[in-house]
Design an enzyme around this catalytic site. Structure first.
Site, PDB file in Angstrom:
ATOM      1  N   ASP A  74       0.817  -1.214   0.000  1.00 55.22           N
ATOM      2  CA  ASP A  74       0.000   0.000   0.000  1.00 55.22           C
ATOM      3  C   ASP A  74       0.850   1.263   0.000  1.00 55.22           C
ATOM      4  O   ASP A  74       2.061   1.225   0.222  1.00 55.22           O
ATOM      5  CB  ASP A  74      -0.973   0.019   1.192  1.00 55.22           C
ATOM      6  CG  ASP A  74      -0.271  -0.003   2.542  1.00 55.22           C
ATOM      7  OD1 ASP A  74       0.777  -0.679   2.661  1.00 55.22           O
ATOM      8  OD2 ASP A  74      -0.745   0.661   3.482  1.00 55.22           O
ATOM      9  N   GLU A 128      -0.065  -1.105   5.602  1.00 54.01           N
ATOM     10  CA  GLU A 128       1.029  -0.702   6.493  1.00 54.01           C
ATOM     11  C   GLU A 128       0.925   0.757   6.870  1.00 54.01           C
ATOM     12  O   GLU A 128       1.402   1.173   7.916  1.00 54.01           O
ATOM     13  CB  GLU A 128       2.382  -0.967   5.808  1.00 54.01           C
ATOM     14  CG  GLU A 128       3.580  -0.822   6.739  1.00 54.01           C
ATOM     15  CD  GLU A 128       4.143   0.597   6.835  1.00 54.01           C
ATOM     16  OE1 GLU A 128       4.923   0.850   7.770  1.00 54.01           O
ATOM     17  OE2 GLU A 128       3.819   1.445   5.985  1.00 54.01           O
ATOM     18  N   GLU A 129       0.315   1.549   5.979  1.00 51.10           N
ATOM     19  CA  GLU A 129       0.333   3.008   6.164  1.00 51.10           C
ATOM     20  C   GLU A 129      -0.791   3.509   7.056  1.00 51.10           C
ATOM     21  O   GLU A 129      -0.986   4.707   7.191  1.00 51.10           O
ATOM     22  CB  GLU A 129       0.268   3.708   4.793  1.00 51.10           C
ATOM     23  CG  GLU A 129       1.454   3.411   3.875  1.00 51.10           C
ATOM     24  CD  GLU A 129       2.766   4.058   4.329  1.00 51.10           C
ATOM     25  OE1 GLU A 129       2.775   4.660   5.428  1.00 51.10           O
ATOM     26  OE2 GLU A 129       3.762   3.943   3.604  1.00 51.10           O
ATOM     27  N   GLU A 157      12.023  -1.459   3.283  1.00 51.34           N
ATOM     28  CA  GLU A 157      11.626  -0.056   3.465  1.00 51.34           C
ATOM     29  C   GLU A 157      12.772   0.853   3.014  1.00 51.34           C
ATOM     30  O   GLU A 157      13.925   0.446   3.002  1.00 51.34           O
ATOM     31  CB  GLU A 157      11.336   0.206   4.953  1.00 51.34           C
ATOM     32  CG  GLU A 157      10.007  -0.359   5.439  1.00 51.34           C
ATOM     33  CD  GLU A 157       8.807   0.520   5.110  1.00 51.34           C
ATOM     34  OE1 GLU A 157       8.951   1.469   4.313  1.00 51.34           O
ATOM     35  OE2 GLU A 157       7.720   0.232   5.646  1.00 51.34           O
ATOM     36  N   HIS A 331       6.180   9.673   1.731  1.00 50.99           N
ATOM     37  CA  HIS A 331       4.916  10.376   2.021  1.00 50.99           C
ATOM     38  C   HIS A 331       4.919  11.810   1.489  1.00 50.99           C
ATOM     39  O   HIS A 331       4.007  12.579   1.784  1.00 50.99           O
ATOM     40  CB  HIS A 331       4.589  10.402   3.530  1.00 50.99           C
ATOM     41  CG  HIS A 331       4.518   9.031   4.133  1.00 50.99           C
ATOM     42  ND1 HIS A 331       4.111   8.818   5.434  1.00 50.99           N
ATOM     43  CD2 HIS A 331       4.794   7.809   3.633  1.00 50.99           C
ATOM     44  CE1 HIS A 331       4.151   7.522   5.712  1.00 50.99           C
ATOM     45  NE2 HIS A 331       4.565   6.891   4.622  1.00 50.99           N
TER      46      HIS A 331
END
Ligand SMILES: [Zn+2]
Length: 356
Positions: A74, A128-129, A157, A331
């Site tokens: 995601d 996950e977010e 990551e 992000h």
């Protein structure tokens, strides 16, 4: 029509682009998970299991060690940065850094390395977010831990191509003082709970945080006030005050030890743990981890933030973070990844898992 064709699966950069161009904001991972599942099933050398929109694939070669590669599917919400565009050596767009360039590497290894020196497991997971209770890896760790069994795990990551080992744990606790209300015009009839919090703040100010070395990584702890509350009205002596503290603890402490430490620091006060997440040991003393660090160029540092590697720690599996994205771009609207870095990380991973 599949977007993960054989040609795409053979190239980590094309694969990054293809994964990024399937929109998969948290809760919307069905399509991307379908694509990954179909691609892995076509390959034939992996067994797959799907739980919700989380997919686990494994080799079963009877090797004596198993290594897990994991990445979430995601992204955070679209912010005028979908789909990707490529300019020169840079791929721009949602998920390019966090973390489809990393997830693509796991998928690329799954697709192209048929004879790894370890048995390999792959986890491609959802949500996950967002809140931890929806996290696909968290759910698997609780409901199907056998699917995550491994001797070592690499979470892809963004780390900008540097091995970041383990992670610090985090615990929040509320330290409360109590007193007695009274009219502030006759304050001697009460007991001021806010005044009583002063020694708590003094202990925080005087606190000497440890620097701890675990498996060659230096973890720097911290204990800080993050919230404070108290007071009833402008003319009332307050009967309660609290400070919420956050302890970031090195992986030589587990959550029980962290709590015991907080109770010791605030001995004599009412301490209530409000939130906690475990630390993860780097495990660089293990041969499979040391071999990975060597393949990735020999450099590593401690992970100071908290990441999903700790979900492996709760299963007793040491884990590192390693991915081509720049964590500082995660992000962000102008999220991007350097294409040469995708290739360098891909080669390091392949060198590590391929039979020599
Ligand atoms: Zn991420």
């Amino acid at each position: 029509m599949t977007v993960l064709s054989e040609a795409v699966l053979a190239d980590p950069v094309a694969l990054t682009r293809a994964l990024c161009d399937v929109q998969s904001v948290s809760w919307n991972e069905a399509e991307i998970c379908d694509e990954v599942e179909a691609a892995l099933k076509r390959l034939g050398h992996l067994t797959t299991e799907r739980v919700g929109n989380t997919l686990v694939a494994r080799t079963n070669l009877g090797r004596d060690r198993r290594v897990m590669l994991a990445g979430h599917l995601d992204t955070v919400p679209v912010n005028d940065n979908f789909p990707t565009r490529t300019e020169g050596d840079v791929m721009w767009g949602l998920g390019t850094s966090d973390m489809k360039s990393g997830t693509a590497l796991a998928l690329w290894i799954a697709a192209t390395v048929e004879h790894p020196r370890f048995d390999l497991s792959f986890a491609f997971y959802e949500c996950e977010e967002i809140e931890a209770k929806h996290n696909g890896l968290n759910k698997l760790a609780k409901s199907r831990p056998e699917l995550l069994a491994a001797d070592f795990a690499i979470l892809l990551e963004p780390t900008y191509g540097l091995v970041e080992a383990g992670c610090q744990g985090t615990m929040r606790a509320r330290v409360t003082t109590r007193g007695k209300r009274a009219h502030s015009a006759r304050s001697w009839k009460g007991e001021n709970a806010i005044h009583k919090i002063a020694p708590v703040l003094e202990r925080l100010n005087a606190y000497a945080a440890r620097e701890v070395e675990v498996d060659g990584c230096t973890y720097r702890e911290g204990l800080n006030a993050v919230f404070i509350g108290g007071g009833v009205a402008g003319n009332v002596i307050p009967d309660e005050c609290w400070v919420e503290v956050n302890l970031r603890f090195a992986p030589d402490r587990d959550e029980a030890a962290a709590e015991a430490h907080l109770r010791e620091v605030f001995d004599g006060f009412d301490v209530e743990v409000t939130d906690s997440a475990p630390s993860c040991r780097p495990g660089l003393d293990r041969p499979e981890a040391a071999g990975f660090v060597a393949a990735a160029g020999g450099e590593f540092r401690a992970k100071l933030g908290w990441t999903d590697v700790a979900r492996f720690a709760t299963l007793g599996i040491p884990a590192v973070n390693y991915g081509p994205g720049d964590p500082n771009l995660a992000h962000k609207q102008d999220e991007r990844v350097e294409i040469p870095r995708i290739r360098t990380c891909a080669e390091a991973l392949r060198a590590y898992v391929e039979e020599s």
